[in-house]
Each structure stands twice: as structure tokens, then as C-alpha cells.
Motif scaffolding. Structure first.
Motif, PDB file in Angstrom:
ATOM      1  N   GLU A  55      15.881  61.847 -46.438  1.00 59.91           N
ATOM      2  CA  GLU A  55      16.361  62.046 -47.807  1.00 59.91           C
ATOM      3  C   GLU A  55      17.476  63.089 -47.826  1.00 59.91           C
ATOM      4  N   VAL A  56      18.428  62.908 -48.747  1.00 59.56           N
ATOM      5  CA  VAL A  56      19.572  63.822 -48.824  1.00 59.56           C
ATOM      6  C   VAL A  56      19.410  64.785 -49.997  1.00 59.56           C
ATOM      7  N   ALA A  57      20.059  65.939 -49.878  1.00 59.09           N
ATOM      8  CA  ALA A  57      20.138  66.865 -51.009  1.00 59.09           C
ATOM      9  C   ALA A  57      21.199  66.334 -51.969  1.00 59.09           C
ATOM     10  N   LEU A  58      20.900  66.332 -53.264  1.00 57.58           N
ATOM     11  CA  LEU A  58      21.831  65.821 -54.264  1.00 57.58           C
ATOM     12  C   LEU A  58      22.262  66.970 -55.177  1.00 57.58           C
ATOM     13  N   ILE A  59      23.553  67.268 -55.151  1.00 58.78           N
ATOM     14  CA  ILE A  59      24.094  68.348 -55.979  1.00 58.78           C
ATOM     15  C   ILE A  59      24.892  67.714 -57.111  1.00 58.78           C
ATOM     16  N   LEU A  89      33.452  71.231 -46.829  1.00 58.23           N
ATOM     17  CA  LEU A  89      32.695  71.190 -48.075  1.00 58.23           C
ATOM     18  C   LEU A  89      33.565  71.554 -49.273  1.00 58.23           C
ATOM     19  N   PHE A  90      34.599  72.397 -49.054  1.00 55.49           N
ATOM     20  CA  PHE A  90      35.519  72.723 -50.146  1.00 55.49           C
ATOM     21  C   PHE A  90      36.188  71.455 -50.650  1.00 55.49           C
ATOM     22  N   SER A  91      36.553  70.577 -49.709  1.00 51.40           N
ATOM     23  CA  SER A  91      37.332  69.391 -50.065  1.00 51.40           C
ATOM     24  C   SER A  91      36.549  68.400 -50.912  1.00 51.40           C
ATOM     25  N   VAL A  92      35.213  68.497 -50.903  1.00 50.77           N
ATOM     26  CA  VAL A  92      34.414  67.600 -51.737  1.00 50.77           C
ATOM     27  C   VAL A  92      33.910  68.291 -53.000  1.00 50.77           C
ATOM     28  N   GLY A  93      34.356  69.548 -53.234  1.00 54.75           N
ATOM     29  CA  GLY A  93      34.066  70.183 -54.512  1.00 54.75           C
ATOM     30  C   GLY A  93      33.037  71.286 -54.502  1.00 54.75           C
ATOM     31  N   LEU A  94      32.531  71.686 -53.335  1.00 54.95           N
ATOM     32  CA  LEU A  94      31.564  72.779 -53.302  1.00 54.95           C
ATOM     33  C   LEU A  94      32.308  74.109 -53.205  1.00 54.95           C
ATOM     34  N   SER A  95      31.909  75.057 -54.040  1.00 52.17           N
ATOM     35  CA  SER A  95      32.605  76.342 -54.119  1.00 52.17           C
ATOM     36  C   SER A  95      32.446  77.131 -52.822  1.00 52.17           C
ATOM     37  N   PRO A  96      33.412  78.022 -52.546  1.00 53.38           N
ATOM     38  CA  PRO A  96      33.350  78.819 -51.310  1.00 53.38           C
ATOM     39  C   PRO A  96      32.128  79.722 -51.277  1.00 53.38           C
ATOM     40  N   VAL A  97      31.643  79.973 -50.085  1.00 54.00           N
ATOM     41  CA  VAL A  97      30.495  80.855 -49.881  1.00 54.00           C
ATOM     42  C   VAL A  97      30.874  81.925 -48.872  1.00 54.00           C
ATOM     43  N   ALA A  98      30.563  83.155 -49.172  1.00 52.84           N
ATOM     44  CA  ALA A  98      30.734  84.261 -48.225  1.00 52.84           C
ATOM     45  C   ALA A  98      29.547  85.193 -48.399  1.00 52.84           C
ATOM     46  N   THR A  99      28.720  85.292 -47.385  1.00 50.25           N
ATOM     47  CA  THR A  99      27.547  86.155 -47.459  1.00 50.25           C
ATOM     48  C   THR A  99      27.291  86.726 -46.074  1.00 50.25           C
ATOM     49  N   TYR A 100      26.188  87.403 -45.899  1.00 49.03           N
ATOM     50  CA  TYR A 100      25.874  87.961 -44.586  1.00 49.03           C
ATOM     51  C   TYR A 100      24.372  88.192 -44.488  1.00 49.03           C
ATOM     52  N   ALA A 101      23.921  88.391 -43.261  1.00 53.49           N
ATOM     53  CA  ALA A 101      22.524  88.731 -43.006  1.00 53.49           C
ATOM     54  C   ALA A 101      22.505  90.071 -42.290  1.00 53.49           C
ATOM     55  N   LYS A 119      31.997  64.890 -59.377  1.00 51.28           N
ATOM     56  CA  LYS A 119      31.287  63.887 -58.574  1.00 51.28           C
ATOM     57  C   LYS A 119      29.942  64.444 -58.113  1.00 51.28           C
ATOM     58  N   PHE A 120      28.987  63.542 -57.834  1.00 52.42           N
ATOM     59  CA  PHE A 120      27.723  63.932 -57.223  1.00 52.42           C
ATOM     60  C   PHE A 120      27.959  64.113 -55.725  1.00 52.42           C
ATOM     61  N   VAL A 121      27.445  65.198 -55.179  1.00 53.11           N
ATOM     62  CA  VAL A 121      27.629  65.482 -53.752  1.00 53.11           C
ATOM     63  C   VAL A 121      26.289  65.318 -53.039  1.00 53.11           C
ATOM     64  N   GLU A 122      26.277  64.512 -51.994  1.00 55.37           N
ATOM     65  CA  GLU A 122      25.080  64.313 -51.187  1.00 55.37           C
ATOM     66  C   GLU A 122      25.236  65.037 -49.848  1.00 55.37           C
ATOM     67  N   LEU A 123      24.240  65.826 -49.490  1.00 59.80           N
ATOM     68  CA  LEU A 123      24.241  66.528 -48.211  1.00 59.80           C
ATOM     69  C   LEU A 123      23.052  66.043 -47.378  1.00 59.80           C
ATOM     70  N   PRO A 124      23.318  65.329 -46.294  1.00 54.80           N
ATOM     71  CA  PRO A 124      22.219  64.875 -45.434  1.00 54.80           C
ATOM     72  C   PRO A 124      21.558  66.056 -44.727  1.00 54.80           C
ATOM     73  N   GLN A 125      20.300  65.901 -44.401  1.00 53.89           N
ATOM     74  CA  GLN A 125      19.628  66.907 -43.586  1.00 53.89           C
ATOM     75  C   GLN A 125      20.331  66.993 -42.231  1.00 53.89           C
ATOM     76  N   GLY A 126      20.544  68.210 -41.774  1.00 49.81           N
ATOM     77  CA  GLY A 126      21.237  68.394 -40.505  1.00 49.81           C
ATOM     78  C   GLY A 126      22.740  68.503 -40.632  1.00 49.81           C
ATOM     79  N   GLU A 127      23.278  68.308 -41.857  1.00 44.59           N
ATOM     80  CA  GLU A 127      24.721  68.453 -42.069  1.00 44.59           C
ATOM     81  C   GLU A 127      25.125  69.920 -41.931  1.00 44.59           C
ATOM     82  N   ALA A 128      26.223  70.161 -41.219  1.00 42.83           N
ATOM     83  CA  ALA A 128      26.712  71.533 -41.082  1.00 42.83           C
ATOM     84  C   ALA A 128      27.218  72.021 -42.432  1.00 42.83           C
ATOM     85  N   ILE A 129      26.689  73.146 -42.918  1.00 37.85           N
ATOM     86  CA  ILE A 129      27.041  73.636 -44.252  1.00 37.85           C
ATOM     87  C   ILE A 129      27.712  75.009 -44.233  1.00 37.85           C
ATOM     88  N   ALA A 130      27.628  75.724 -43.110  1.00 40.83           N
ATOM     89  CA  ALA A 130      28.238  77.054 -43.056  1.00 40.83           C
ATOM     90  C   ALA A 130      28.407  77.494 -41.609  1.00 40.83           C
TER      91      ALA A 130
END
Length: 257
Positions: A55-59, A89-101, A119-130
Motif C-alpha cells: 500500500e502507498v502513502a497518499l498525500i 519530491l519538490f518537482s511533484v509538489g512536496l514542500s522542502p524539508v530541512a531538519t536534523y537529528a 494533485k494527489f501524491v502517492e509515495l510507495p513504501q521504500g521510496e527515497a524521501i530524504a
């Protein structure tokens, strides 16, 4: 000093830095964090979604979410991790993320992003996100991370007390009317079109009522039969009401397209 790909690989192989890592995610001087099996939709009150296999994440458009990484970070007391979103991910409409641990962080990382597209954005499990890079400190940190790990305890630590509803801030002189504030969230072109439609609707209604007044006055002038006059007025009112209703419905249909 920032760890390179060889350093990261050695650390992971030794059971440090990252658990559940995919060695294929090591690139240059970073590791690409992947979408896990859980995400939170903050726009829907922090609703938790646990994904089934495949199943994919739906944003949804405009929604703000917390994506939980598949990896568990195990940050030593002499390492700082910086995290930034992937450009894809920027190119499909997801806002930039900058954080740290911080040094001492141990757990799945939550990455907050928002779908700023229409648009609805689908992110498959295992997709590189950061991407995460690891910086070696000059000495171990004295004050290690002590924060709450929302994914592990089932509660995302969102500071909801900082969020206010319109009725709670409406008396603030910086806050406009509820309608005006809503309009400001829309693109300029969209606001302009809506304003024009509203003006068209207002002038149409004015024209209908002027026509009703003129027709009623004419009936009184040319007819001496009060019964006919009354029925004429009723007929005009019904016709005008139908015209007004049709106008409102037509504007609503055009606005919803």
C-alpha cells in the motif's frame, strides 16, 4: 568532518548509525532515507495511517503530513545528522524539508512535508524521501537528545496549543474577516475569478428584482382587477425566484469546475 560513503557503510556494517538500512541507499556523502509503513496526516488532526504490504502513502492536495522513515537512526554522542528532502519530491509538489537529528537520537525519524500542488501524491513504501548526512563533532556532546519519539509511543508530539481557530484570533487587529483570510490562501488568479463571479451574481439578482418591481408597477397601472393584479404579482415572484435560483446554481456550477 562529514562522513563519506565508505565511512557510512563501515558504520552501518558495524551496527551503528542506522538499523534496517538498505546499502543501496548510500550515495556520495549521504544516506537516502526511505518511506516506511506509517505516516500521520496533520491536516486531518494527526490521523495515523498504517500501511499494509504494497500500500502507498497518499498525500492529498494542501495536506501536511509526517512521513515516518523505514530506518531507525542510532546517533552516537559525537555525530550530528542533517536531513534534507530529495529534489525529485519538490518537482511533484512536496514542500522542502530541512531538519536534523541530535547526538543521542534513537528511533524512526519523522519528516514533515506538505503537498503544495493540486494533485494527489502517492509515495510507495521504500521510496527515497530524504537525504541524511553525518557530521563528526570535535568532541562528544554533553547534552544528548532527550525528546519524545512519537512513532514509538504512538503519539506524535505536535504542539497543537500553538494553533488557533479563527474565533480565537478574530479580535487581533492583524486578522481580517474570515472570508478575506480564506481568500488570501488562494492564488491571485483564483481570487480574481471568484470576485468576478460574485459581482456577476449580485448584479444579476439586482436586475431580477428591478425587473420584478417594474413588472409589478406596470400591472397596477394597466389593470383595474385586483385579483388579476395579485395573481400577476405571484406569477412574477415565482418567475423571478426561479431565475434567481437558476442564476445562483449556474454560478455555483461554474465555480466548482
Amino acid at each position: 568532518m562529514t562522513l563519506n560513503d565508505n565511512d557510512i557503510e563501515v558504520e552501518i556494517a558495524a551496527g551503528r548509525l542506522i538499523e534496517n538500512a538498505a546499502m543501496g541507499g548510500i550515495a556520495g556523502a549521504c544516506y537516502e532515507l526511505r518511506m516506511g509503513t506509517v505516516y500521520y496526516d496533520l491536516t486531518e488532526g494527526g490521523k495515523r495511517f498504517a500501511l499494509k504490504p504494497g500500500e502507498v502513502a497518499l498525500i492529498k492536495p494542501g495536506h501536511r503530513v509526517v512521513l515516518i522513515t523505514a530506518e531507525v537512526l542510532k546517533i552516537p554522542n559525537d555525530i550530528l545528522v542533517r536531513v534534507v528532502s530529495k529534489g525529485a519530491l519538490f518537482s511533484v509538489g512536496l514542500s522542502p524539508v530541512a531538519t536534523y537529528a541530535d547526538p543521542g537520537f534513537n528511533g524512526n525519524l519523522g519528516i514533515v512535508t506538505q503537498n503544495v500542488s493540486d494533485k494527489f501524491v502517492e509515495l510507495p513504501q521504500g521510496e527515497a524521501i530524504a537525504k541524511a548526512d553525518f557530521s563528526q563533532l570535535t568532541a562528544p556532546a554533553a547534552h544528548l537528545y532527550q525528546g519524545q519519539h512519537g512513532f514509538q509511543v504512538g503519539i506524535w508530539p505536535i504542539k497543537t496549543h500553538l494553533q488557533k481557530a479563527y474565533h480565537e484570533v478574530k479580535d487581533d487587529p492583524r486578522v481580517l474577516s474570515e472570508q478575506e483570510e480564506a481568500f488570501l490562501l488562494l492564488p491571485v488568479a483564483t481570487r480574481t475569478i471568484i470576485r468576478r463571479m460574485e459581482m456577476t451574481q449580485i448584479w444579476t439578482l439586482v436586475a431580477v428584482f428591478l425587473a420584478l418591481f417594474a413588472n409589478t408597477a406596470t400591472l397596477f397601472l394597466i389593470s383595474s382587477n385586483w385579483v388579476d393584479q395579485v395573481w400577476g404579482i405571484v406569477g412574477n415572484l415565482a418567475a423571478s425566484g426561479l431565475i434567481a435560483a437558476a442564476t445562483i446554481i449556474g454560478n455555483f456550477v461554474r465555480r466548482s469546475r
